[in-house]
Write an enzyme that holds these catalytic residues in place. Sequence first.
Site, PDB file in Angstrom:
ATOM      1  N   GLY A  68     -15.106 108.761 -24.498  1.00  0.00           N
ATOM      2  CA  GLY A  68     -16.223 109.666 -24.253  1.00  0.00           C
ATOM      3  C   GLY A  68     -15.710 110.903 -23.529  1.00  0.00           C
ATOM      4  O   GLY A  68     -14.929 110.788 -22.578  1.00  0.00           O
ATOM      5  N   GLU A 110     -10.473 100.981 -35.892  1.00  0.00           N
ATOM      6  CA  GLU A 110      -9.425 101.947 -35.557  1.00  0.00           C
ATOM      7  C   GLU A 110      -8.067 101.481 -36.090  1.00  0.00           C
ATOM      8  O   GLU A 110      -7.194 102.278 -36.376  1.00  0.00           O
ATOM      9  CB  GLU A 110      -9.337 102.116 -34.035  1.00  0.00           C
ATOM     10  CG  GLU A 110     -10.593 102.722 -33.443  1.00  0.00           C
ATOM     11  CD  GLU A 110     -10.699 102.501 -31.933  1.00  0.00           C
ATOM     12  OE1 GLU A 110     -11.270 103.363 -31.277  1.00  0.00           O
ATOM     13  OE2 GLU A 110     -10.232 101.474 -31.420  1.00  0.00           O
ATOM     14  N   ASP A 146     -17.903 110.718 -28.477  1.00  0.00           N
ATOM     15  CA  ASP A 146     -19.231 110.988 -27.898  1.00  0.00           C
ATOM     16  C   ASP A 146     -19.022 111.720 -26.582  1.00  0.00           C
ATOM     17  O   ASP A 146     -17.898 111.847 -26.109  1.00  0.00           O
ATOM     18  CB  ASP A 146     -19.984 109.664 -27.662  1.00  0.00           C
ATOM     19  CG  ASP A 146     -19.183 108.712 -26.768  1.00  0.00           C
ATOM     20  OD1 ASP A 146     -18.500 107.847 -27.302  1.00  0.00           O
ATOM     21  OD2 ASP A 146     -19.204 108.876 -25.532  1.00  0.00           O
TER      22      ASP A 146
END
Length: 243
Positions: A79, A13, A210
């Site tokens: 998530g 990242e 996700d």
Amino acid sequence: MTITAILSALAEEQQGLLELLQQPRKSSHAGRDFWQGRLHGQPVVLALSRIGKVAAATTSTALIERFNVGRIVFTGVAGGLGDGVQVGDVVVATEFVQHDLDASPIFPRYEVPLYGRTRFPCDAALTARLLQASRAGLEGLALPAKTLLHHGLMASGDRFVSGMQESRNLRTALKQGGHEVLAVEMEGAAVAQVCFDYGLPFAAVRTISDRADDTAHVDFPVFVKDVASLYAQAIVRHLLEAL
Ligand code: ADE
């Protein structure tokens, strides 16, 4: 000029930001690397929180005590938990709760003992700028029209949530405590608490990698490798140019 710390959880990242850093100077402290330099005209320190709340608290404290930063911005992935928070969407946090903190019955569930609070807020002004930067960054990336920008409560805990039932249970328990969360990750609440202690502005943006479900362990690494850095670069550029 106020020094901005840009924290990422993972090297993937941070990579794109590091490549753009001007006059880079690396120092090591507390087993971590800190990169000082200029990015889009602003003095910055880039650092990795590492993973989990304790690691993130250590990095944040070092940034404040050693590197004299005046604000901390977190970019990373999370998530999706809330309805309609899909892979590829972006969530800007307004507050954080620790979903794995439970000192009941001594203290109410989720309350951080001796603080008398369950949530730690992000700085309103910095968050408004980050929201604006995220909007501009997403437009520039020409993503599919269904890509959404959300803002609201995020939950952190020392657990990668990777099961449909687990994520449902987590969401239900949080809801019963009065917490409607959009996304789950592993560091933000710790950074928010450290910034609260030191009185420093904090803001956080997370791209959804996700859905914290049965395929999370497959979706997460693919997203981190291929996409996360692009989002971070675009959003951070717009933010720093506006500061
Ligand atoms: N960061 C990204 N995806 C996550 C998940 N499913 N659980 C915890 N942290 C995450």
